[in-house]
Design an enzyme around this catalytic site. Structure first.
Site, mmCIF file in Angstrom:
data_model
loop_
_atom_site.group_PDB
_atom_site.id
_atom_site.type_symbol
_atom_site.label_atom_id
_atom_site.label_comp_id
_atom_site.label_asym_id
_atom_site.label_seq_id
_atom_site.Cartn_x
_atom_site.Cartn_y
_atom_site.Cartn_z
ATOM 1 N N VAL A 185 0.994 -0.811 -0.126
ATOM 2 C CA VAL A 185 -0.151 0.050 0.341
ATOM 3 C C VAL A 185 0.963 1.096 -0.211
ATOM 4 O O VAL A 185 0.040 2.098 0.377
ATOM 5 C CB VAL A 185 -0.953 -0.135 0.913
ATOM 6 C CG1 VAL A 185 -2.069 -1.360 0.987
ATOM 7 C CG2 VAL A 185 -0.102 -0.705 2.391
ATOM 8 N N LYS A 186 1.583 1.146 0.041
ATOM 9 C CA LYS A 186 2.884 2.413 -0.041
ATOM 10 C C LYS A 186 2.932 3.157 -1.654
ATOM 11 O O LYS A 186 2.906 2.702 -2.765
ATOM 12 C CB LYS A 186 4.525 1.860 0.152
ATOM 13 C CG LYS A 186 4.371 1.457 1.410
ATOM 14 C CD LYS A 186 3.612 2.433 2.640
ATOM 15 C CE LYS A 186 4.467 2.295 3.768
ATOM 16 N NZ LYS A 186 3.347 1.384 4.244
#
Ligand code: PLP
Length: 394
Positions: A185-186
């Protein structure tokens, strides 16, 4: 923080090149790999993008923190100053090396307040980990000056702010070491991955050695390499590195889109006199993964967060969050480790049951954040604007 939203032919091509050779390991197999070194390529390009002397790519942001602490010589009984608003991984890395997390106050930058850090430095302080939360910068220049004056090591947890900068200098390059996460999720992702950067050749050597069982990586026969230190396995695979390489080449485009989407969201919230925005020491360096703002008091923040959610506008109220704010870290309060923690051997053993951070509480209890998405179309943004102004107006 959505690199995964734009997977495409570039990621497939990079992974395909690795699968072609069958060499999924970042070290050795020189003949079989047809000169394809995805991890090495990522390290070269990332260091150059950031303006850092060296980079080592590893298995996660958490392992990057563990590597940085080890490479800075932080260990048993040392005190490490950390913020109470961060993902719990920052604290876990400190505990894992047998050091003691000491919580300093954050301010309306949502990051460590330099005064709060100064208040907590003692003769036992070995390092400060400043966390650049939610896409933007701490006052890391002031904190770096303070650490230099007091002889304390500075590590930057830049997991949430890759590509952001302060005064044109990349976050992650102000301290002795910078840590990054490329988890799913970066802003850019490897699937799972992380990196450390540093200008210090000695710390870089220790980093790649520690992350690979102490291998010195000299010569082309792993079996006969020397082992200057005991280490562990925080290696990344070539497949993960290949995905990350394609994503890294999209970083500037991702940030440009995020900034435009954030501008539109911010316009909608600016229509309310109750809303004040997170203080950004350098707005031009924001990576714009989040829009964060404060309400005048906790009651109104809770109310607004709940109304936004009911209207279909996703948002975070961090003060109640299980993972990102100290208030809900009951497992830390009870020092619930699977085996006996080395901290229990200290005399006195640290006690995390009653950590007081009133200035941080006063900020976080009023703060709401919205994650900025890459995939929003103009019509999605218009719909969001309508919903937000509707909630604020009603
Ligand atoms: C501030 C911060 N530090 C460290 C990490 C850990 O990164 P990883 O999930 O790659 O281990 C994260 C991940 O969410 C994070 O947000």
């Amino acid at each position: 923080m959505p690199g995964f939203e734009i997977f495409g032919d570039e990621e497939r091509a990079e992974v395909g090149e690795v699968l072609d050779t069958g060499v999924l390991f970042r070290y050795g197999f020189d003949a079989a790999r047809k000169d394809r070194w995805k991890a090495r390529e990522f390290e070269r390009e990332f260091a150059s993008r950031l303006g850092a002397g060296h980079c080592h790519l590893c298995s996660s942001g958490t392992s990057a923190l563990a590597i940085a602490l080890a490479a800075c010589g932080v260990g048993a009984g040392d005190e490490v100053i950390v913020p109470p608003f961060t993902f719990i991984a920052t604290v876990e890395a400190v505990l894992q090396c047998g050091a003691v997390p000491v919580f300093a106050e954050v301010d309306d930058t949502l990051c460590l307040d330099p005064t709060g850090v100064a208040e907590k430095i003692t003769e036992r302080t070995r390092a400060v980990i400043v966390v650049h939360m939610c896409g933007a910068m701490a006052q890391v220049d002031a904190i770096a000056t303070l650490c230099n004056e007091r002889g304390v090591t500075l590590i930057e947890d830049t997991a949430q702010a890759v590509g952001a900068s302060l005064g044109g200098k990349s976050l992650g390059t102000f301290g002795h070491m910078g840590c990054f996460s490329f988890d799913p999720v970066k802003t850019i992702t490897c699937g799972e991955g992380g990196a450390v950067v540093t200008d210090d050749a000695g710390r870089y050597e220790l980093s790649h050695q520690y992350a690979d069982h102490g291998h010195d990586h000299i010569g082309s026969d792993r079996g006969v390499e020397d082992h200057p230190v005991l280490g562990t396995n925080y290696r990344i695979s070539e497949l993960h590195a290949a995905v990350g390489l394609a994503q890294l080449r999209k970083l500037d485009a991702i940030i440009a889109t995020q900034r435009e989407h954030k501008r539109v969201l911010q316009e909608a919230f600016a229509s309310s006199a109750d809303v004040s925005f997170r203080r950004l020491p350098d707005p031009a360096g924001d990576s714009a993964t989040f829009l964060s703002f404060m309400m005048p008091d906790e009651g109104r923040a809770r109310e607004l967060a709940s109304e936004l959610k009911s209207a279909g506008v996703g948002c975070f109220y961090w003060y109640d969050n299980n993972w990102h704010y100290i208030r809900r870290w009951h497992h830390l309060a009870e020092l619930k480790t699977p085996g006996r923690s080395p901290l229990t051997l200290l005399d006195p053993a640290p006690d995390f049951r009653d950590v007081q951070v009133p200035r941080s509480d006063a900020v976080l209890s009023r703060t709401i954040s919205m994650a900025v998405q890459l995939s929003w179309e103009p019509r999605d943004l218009e719909a969001l604007q309508r919903k937000i102004t509707g909630v604020l107006g009603g």
